[in-house]
Motif scaffolding. Structure first.
Motif, short mmCIF file in Angstrom:
data_model
loop_
_atom_site.label_atom_id
_atom_site.label_comp_id
_atom_site.label_asym_id
_atom_site.label_seq_id
_atom_site.Cartn_x
_atom_site.Cartn_y
_atom_site.Cartn_z
N ILE A 231 0.85 -1.19 0.00
CA ILE A 231 0.00 0.00 0.00
C ILE A 231 0.89 1.24 0.00
O ILE A 231 1.88 1.31 0.74
N PHE A 233 0.93 5.72 -0.42
CA PHE A 233 0.18 6.98 -0.44
C PHE A 233 1.02 8.08 -1.08
O PHE A 233 2.21 8.20 -0.77
N LYS A 275 -1.05 -0.98 -4.28
CA LYS A 275 -2.29 -0.19 -4.27
C LYS A 275 -1.92 1.25 -3.95
O LYS A 275 -1.31 1.51 -2.90
N TYR A 277 -2.88 5.24 -3.22
CA TYR A 277 -3.88 6.23 -2.83
C TYR A 277 -3.29 7.63 -2.95
O TYR A 277 -2.10 7.84 -2.63
N PHE A 279 -3.86 11.19 -1.31
CA PHE A 279 -4.57 11.72 -0.15
C PHE A 279 -4.25 13.21 -0.03
O PHE A 279 -3.23 13.60 0.53
N ILE A 302 -13.12 8.33 -3.18
CA ILE A 302 -13.36 7.90 -1.79
C ILE A 302 -13.07 8.99 -0.76
O ILE A 302 -13.60 8.97 0.34
N LEU A 314 -9.46 8.55 7.66
CA LEU A 314 -8.74 7.45 7.01
C LEU A 314 -9.15 6.10 7.59
O LEU A 314 -9.33 5.13 6.86
N ARG A 315 -9.28 6.06 8.91
CA ARG A 315 -9.68 4.80 9.57
C ARG A 315 -11.06 4.37 9.08
O ARG A 315 -11.28 3.20 8.77
N ILE A 317 -12.65 5.18 6.27
CA ILE A 317 -12.77 4.86 4.85
C ILE A 317 -11.92 3.65 4.46
O ILE A 317 -12.39 2.77 3.75
N LEU A 318 -10.69 3.58 4.94
CA LEU A 318 -9.80 2.51 4.47
C LEU A 318 -9.77 1.29 5.37
O LEU A 318 -9.47 0.20 4.93
N SER A 320 -12.48 0.65 7.41
CA SER A 320 -13.89 0.41 7.76
C SER A 320 -14.07 0.26 9.27
O SER A 320 -14.83 -0.56 9.75
#
Lengths: 579, 189
Positions: A231, A233, A275, A277, A279, A302, A314-315, A317-318, A320
């Motif tokens: 992951i 960012f 992946k 992102y 931000f 998102i 962030l917690r 959305i990413l 859940s």
């Protein structure tokens, strides 16, 4: 050991400029940028001024740079709009010595009329933008901004946000480096922007932006932090901190330069993470460019374009995650209000009584829009009260504006209200302008301006007379009234709004929070005379509350003793007592 | 050490910024990394205001979020209620037993909730102090916020002497004595 200090982001910006050898700083106050000038003024080596508006401040800085010294201007995001005329062309001329514009954005709208993103302006003006993430970087990036400005011959924007400007963090202090003045040489190809010269400079501007994009991978402000590569960012500024808080193991491309983007560096980072992102608060400035290069990433689909980001966002959305079990209690809202003893409340109480609408402006008096005063009908931008009232009159005729006034503060009047008033005079408007003169720039925390008679450096100078200015541009009916003289205010407002000519009413009373401005008394209820009519409560002074039996209480720790409630009481049921 | 989070909430104009400066000072003296985040501008005009303070070995985020505060210092009852959900489960709430009606209550659009402190006490560890009364007894109503800070300091990991030293460094020299006195009133309450 180097000295370490806790500094507000804005203090650190000022410190960075100081250490970089800046010699001239100009600004107009605006939250969240104001403390930059209030900090830099403390350094004797720097000339610092409040200019009447941001365009002037920018031009002062440009002139200083052309003359061969490092210079800066600072302003809030909407101030950049006012300064955009000189900014767009300074992009073409480039600089003499380093030129930095500090622009303070306000995601979350803590104290602004919109949520615009300065990076969009910078892209259009083709100037680079640096974006620090904490106080230490705020200082370091300022120093780099001056170097960059000189190396690439460009003004540099340092973009801060409310959260950075008004957060404090540890900063390591260094010495000031004096930079020798650059000898001035006449160069009209560079500094006279007539079409023939500007064409050539436009070519240069694009080359410069390409060069910075190319070199960006080597700038210390841009940093690829490789950790777990499943992951990744791309982020900058304060949002970087939220990513680190929630995903300490993730890889991060931390961009300190957000315009132009270091394309190669971004492509390399994107190729190494699974992946990706993006931000970024507010507009998808990084995202749209990165996606246009064919890189796949998740961004604004998102993450919102609105408001301030957070770690909990962030917690949610990413990850859940339900971030909190406890729900916020349902409690009455506490919006900002005019202070107890504020002279604006007195003026508004008269307008409300006369059922007059007001085209408003930018300042504390904007708070007159909401209940219980409900007097201000429009607020757009600095200076718009007078000109928009004129527009209403030209659209609907002079009878239409007889129950309208424009309301503008003294500092806002000096900023751009003067232009609007000249327009009304020139085009023969008949509107009534109320200048609520509280002898300061109130909302931003009491800064001086051209009509207060004091400079940012604290020097006493002749104050520009608002009264004589209005007279000089040909307005016959200019009336000065004590803001707390209710009977006279009412009479004057009635007369002037009826008049078929432009007129100006200057209501005078210093801001109640200004040092040394204290009423000698406090107001106290006289319970035996109170008929519980509620007249005193109408203007919504926060020191007054209605008791259960309908009579009133006055909080002596809040009351500033202005006596507005006393004047409004028909039964002499409020008296004054010495504090 | 795990980063600790403190929040100061109140009504604009109550002097939250002085309290946060003292807090920042003591954490710096103790050698921690510190971040403080404040509200300036329009909200300072009688609105609801919040200051976040975080300290530890390395602090990233400058704000405190829901469910994260170790200590919540409230200068007014309604503001305590508004932000109580920012407290951790075992967080401590110090509240000044004082009421300032928001404009929504003054105009009759809303009602000021009753029994706030009792309500909060059911869910959280709550310490209430009538700091305004104590401040008036000291002869200076403005010192109430340092009294509340003193009451909160009991629940933090710094020595009394260190607090007094930081106050001396932080406040204007003329007001050192009264502020130290005020701090002790809260600390020893």
């Amino acid at each position: 050991m180097a000295e370490k200090k806790i500094m507000l982001g804005n203090e650190a910006i000022a410190r960075g400029a100081y250490e970089a050898g800046v010699k001239v700083s100009a600004a107009y106050p605006g939250t969240p940028s104001t403390e930059i000038s209030e900090s830099i003024v403390k350094y004797d080596e720097v000339y610092a001024e409040w200019s009447p508006n941001e365009k002037v401040a920018m031009e002062v800085a440009i002139g200083a740079s052309i003359s061969g010294v490092r210079a800066m201007a600072s302003m809030k995001h909407v101030g950049v709009n006012v300064a955009s005329d000189p900014l767009y062309t300074a992009s073409y001329t480039g600089v003499g010595r380093g030129l930095v514009l500090v622009a303070a954005d306000d995601p979350g709208l803590y104290s602004s009329q919109n949520e615009q993103d300065t990076r969009c302006v910078a892209r259009a003006a083709q100037v680079p933008v640096l974006e620090p993430s904490d106080s230490q970087e705020a200082k370091d990036f300022m120093k780099f901004a001056f170097e960059m400005s000189e190396k690439y011959d460009t003004p540099v924007i340092v973009r801060t946000t409310t959260r950075l400007s008004h957060s404090q963090g540890m900063v390591v202090l260094e010495e000031r480096q004096e930079v020798p003045d650059k000898p001035y040489e006449r160069n009209i190809g560079k500094f006279v922007m007539m079409p023939g010269m500007a064409k050539g400079r436009h070519v240069y501007v694009e080359k410069r932006m390409e060069a910075m994009s190319e070199d960006g991978g080597g700038f210390f402000v841009n940093r690829a932090e490789y950790r777990d590569t499943s992951i990744g960012f791309i982020t900058s500024g304060i949002p970087y901190q939220y990513v680190r808080e929630v995903f300490p193991e993730a890889s991060v491309l931390k961009l300190g330069m957000v315009n132009p983007l270091p394309r190669k560096m971004i492509e390399e980072f994107a190729s190494k993470v699974d992946k990706l992102y993006i931000f970024e608060e507010l507009e998808p400035v990084i995202e749209e460019q990165v996606k246009s290069w064919g890189i796949e990433a998740a961004g604004k689909e998102i993450f919102t374009r609105q408001g301030e980001y957070s770690a909990n966002m962030l917690r949610r959305i990413l990850l859940s995650e339900e971030v909190t079990e406890a729900q916020a209690a349902q409690v009455p809202a506490r919006p900002p209000i005019l202070c107890p003893g504020c002279p604006h409340r007195s003026v508004f109480s008269v307008l409300k009584k006369l059922k007059i609408h007001a085209a408003g402006d930018i300042g504390c008096y904007t708070l007159g829009a909401v209940a219980p005063l409900s007097v201000i009908d429009t607020t757009i931008c600095m200076g718009a009260s007078i000109s928009s009232l004129h527009g209403m009159e030209m659209a609907k005729g002079k009878e239409y504006v007889k129950n309208w006034v424009a309301v503008i503060g003294d500092s806002t009047f000096m900023h751009t209200g003067v232009n609007s008033l000249m327009n009304t005079v020139y085009n023969q408007g008949t509107g009534t302008v109320i200048i609520v003169d509280n002898s300061t720039t109130g909302m931003t925390g009491h800064q001086d301006h051209a009509a207060t008679g004091k400079t940012l450096k604290g020097k006493t100078v002749p104050a520009i007379s608002i009264y004589h200015f209005c007279k000089a541009i040909g307005i016959e009916h200019v009336v000065e009234v004590d803001a707390f003289d209710l009977p006279l205010l009412e009479k004057v407002i009635q007369e002037e709004t009826e008049r078929d000519e432009v007129s100006v009413i200057i209501t005078k009373a210093p801001c109640v929070l200004l040092k040394g401005n204290h009423f000698p008394d406090v107001c106290v209820p006289v319970p035996e005379k109170c008929k519980k009519c509620g007249a005193c409560l109408k203007p919504g002074c926060p020191a007054l509350t209605k008791k259960e039996d309908g009579s009133i209480a006055i909080d002596a720790t809040m009351c500033n003793g202005c006596g507005l409630c006393m004047q409004l009481c028909p039964f002499d049921a409020i008296a004054k007592e010495p504090k | 050490m795990i980063t600790k989070s403190i929040m100061i909430v109140g009504v604009g104009g109550q002097g939250t910024l002085l309290t946060s400066r003292i807090l920042g000072g003591i954490m710096q003296e103790a050698g921690y990394d510190v971040k403080l985040s404040e509200v300036h501008g329009m909200a300072q005009r009688g609105g609801s205001v919040v200051t976040f303070v975080r300290y530890g070995e390395m602090v990233a985020e400058p704000i405190v979020e829901e469910g994260q505060a170790d200590v919540l210092i409230a200068f007014e009852r309604l503001e305590a209620l508004r932000y109580a959900h920012f407290l951790k489960k075992d967080g401590v709430l110090i509240v000044n037993d004082w009421r300032i009606d928001p404009i929504t209550v003054v105009t009759g659009a809303a009602e000021y909730p009753e029994n706030i402190i009792d309500e909060l006490g059911r869910k959280h560890k709550v310490y209430a102090i009538d700091a305004m009364k104590e401040a008036l007894a000291l002869g200076n109503s403005k010192t109430f916020n340092v009294i509340v800070l003193g009451a909160a300091a009991k629940h933090m990991d710094f020595a009394k002497e260190d607090w007094l030293k930081v106050i001396e460094k932080t406040v204007p020299s003329k007001t050192v004595e009264i502020n130290q006195k005020a701090f002790l009133v809260g600390y020893e309450s």
